[in-house]
Design a protein around this motif. Structure first.
Motif, short mmCIF file in Angstrom:
data_model
loop_
_atom_site.label_atom_id
_atom_site.label_comp_id
_atom_site.label_asym_id
_atom_site.label_seq_id
_atom_site.Cartn_x
_atom_site.Cartn_y
_atom_site.Cartn_z
N VAL A 95 34.20 -48.84 20.39
CA VAL A 95 33.00 -49.38 20.06
C VAL A 95 32.67 -50.71 20.05
N THR A 96 33.50 -51.48 19.34
CA THR A 96 33.54 -53.02 19.29
C THR A 96 33.59 -53.51 20.51
N GLY A 97 34.45 -53.03 21.71
CA GLY A 97 34.84 -53.68 22.96
C GLY A 97 33.54 -53.05 24.00
N ALA A 98 32.72 -52.03 23.56
CA ALA A 98 31.69 -51.75 24.49
C ALA A 98 30.65 -52.77 24.74
N GLU A 99 30.22 -52.79 26.03
CA GLU A 99 29.42 -53.94 26.63
C GLU A 99 28.14 -53.53 26.32
N VAL A 100 27.21 -54.47 26.04
CA VAL A 100 25.57 -54.29 26.01
C VAL A 100 25.26 -53.68 27.37
N GLY A 101 24.69 -52.71 27.44
CA GLY A 101 24.16 -51.80 28.71
C GLY A 101 25.14 -50.82 29.08
N GLY A 167 30.34 -54.64 33.13
CA GLY A 167 31.10 -55.70 33.69
C GLY A 167 30.64 -57.01 33.43
N HIS A 168 29.73 -57.51 32.75
CA HIS A 168 29.54 -58.75 32.35
C HIS A 168 30.42 -59.39 31.19
N GLY A 169 30.98 -58.34 30.48
CA GLY A 169 31.80 -58.94 29.37
C GLY A 169 31.27 -59.23 28.15
N VAL A 170 29.99 -59.18 27.94
CA VAL A 170 29.23 -59.50 26.72
C VAL A 170 29.44 -58.04 25.87
N THR A 171 30.29 -58.05 25.19
CA THR A 171 30.49 -56.80 24.30
C THR A 171 29.98 -56.89 22.68
N ILE A 172 29.91 -55.68 21.99
CA ILE A 172 29.30 -55.77 20.81
C ILE A 172 29.99 -56.80 19.78
N GLY A 173 31.37 -56.71 20.10
CA GLY A 173 31.78 -57.87 18.99
C GLY A 173 31.68 -59.21 19.35
N TYR A 174 31.36 -59.56 20.63
CA TYR A 174 31.13 -60.81 21.27
C TYR A 174 29.49 -61.09 20.59
N MET A 175 28.76 -59.90 20.70
CA MET A 175 27.34 -60.27 19.93
C MET A 175 27.29 -60.60 18.84
N PRO A 187 24.71 -68.66 24.96
CA PRO A 187 24.47 -68.78 26.43
C PRO A 187 24.90 -67.63 27.34
N ARG A 188 26.02 -67.05 27.10
CA ARG A 188 26.39 -65.93 27.45
C ARG A 188 25.72 -64.56 27.60
N PHE A 189 24.75 -64.47 26.80
CA PHE A 189 23.72 -63.49 26.51
C PHE A 189 22.93 -63.47 27.88
N LEU A 190 22.77 -64.57 28.40
CA LEU A 190 21.86 -64.63 29.70
C LEU A 190 22.68 -63.93 30.78
N ASP A 191 23.91 -63.66 30.71
CA ASP A 191 24.63 -62.90 31.85
C ASP A 191 24.32 -61.55 31.81
N ALA A 192 23.61 -61.07 30.67
CA ALA A 192 23.57 -59.45 30.28
C ALA A 192 22.16 -59.22 30.31
N PRO A 193 21.69 -58.76 31.64
CA PRO A 193 20.29 -58.65 31.74
C PRO A 193 19.80 -57.34 30.87
N GLU A 194 20.75 -56.50 30.42
CA GLU A 194 20.24 -55.42 29.37
C GLU A 194 20.11 -55.70 28.22
#
Length: 217
Positions: A95-101, A167-175, A187-194
């Motif tokens: 779950v921690t490694g799940a990507e937004v979207g 595939g953008h790599g912005v995970t729940i842990g990163y968030m 800034p990496r949030f902007l790589d995740a359109p979801e």
């Protein structure tokens, strides 16, 4: 290892000085019947403070049982399914490694991972661990809030299939790290359109502030 919805947990009403509105549904307990997942949440789940819980962007909260093991050892006590206030207690799923979207098919429903859980004082009060919020953030495994993309029936024992990973790599842990202790990651949030618009806006404001600092040394 197959990912599974180990238990499905619904809230029961609790009262105490730690609640924000005089009552709370943070105490989730496993049920043995199937439940309809709706866009606004799970049928039968108690949401006491709808200002900050429930709704389309927090319809369901998922937490991995593997992450619960850490807290059992850390606190020296049993931490059962639902004790984190989660609706979905999962096994075999990062779950921690799940990507937004990221999208999960469970039972007849489809869910989208949308945001990390930021703990509050109600969580700490429910556990009676005053510094829990700080410790929870430091551990970095916050669980994920889900949107319901396709309504349907879900129940304990259902397989969880990851049917989309952006595939953008912005995970729940990163968030969680970006929103709490490491704002330079925003800034990496902007790589995740979801991601939710308010989180994109937070990233843009951080970048604008850095540009202003550079122009006014």
């Amino acid at each position: 290892m197959t990912a599974v919805l180990a238990t499905l947990n619904l809230g029961v009403e609790r009262h105490g000085p730690w609640t924000s509105v005089g009552r709370s549904g943070i105490d989730k307990r496993p049920v043995d019947h199937r439940v309809q997942a709706r866009t606004w949440g799970l049928e039968g789940d108690l949401i006491a403070d709808k200002r900050v819980h429930g709704g389309p962007d927090k319809a369901v909260y998922a937490f991995a049982r593997e992450d619960a093991v850490f807290w059992q050892e850390e606190l020296g006590r049993d931490v059962g399914p639902g004790n984190f206030g989660e609706n979905f207690s999962t096994t075999g799923l990062d779950v921690t490694g799940a990507e937004v979207g990221e999208q999960w098919a469970i039972g007849d429903a489809v869910f989208e991972v949308i945001r990390a859980r930021k703990p509050c004082r109600v969580f700490a009060g429910f556990w009676d661990v005053p510094d829990l919020v700080k410790r929870f953030i430091a551990h970095g495994a916050p669980g994920a809030y889900l949107r319901t993309l396709q309504e349907g029936s879900v129940g304990a024992g259902d397989a969880i299939e990851v049917i989309r990973r952006p595939g953008h790599g912005v995970t729940i842990g990163y968030m969680l790290r970006a929103l709490t202790t490491e704002p330079h990651l925003l800034p990496r949030f902007l790589d995740a359109p979801e991601m939710l618009p308010k989180h994109h806006e937070k990233a843009r404001k951080w970048l604008a502030a850095r540009e202003l600092e550079k122009s006014n040394p």
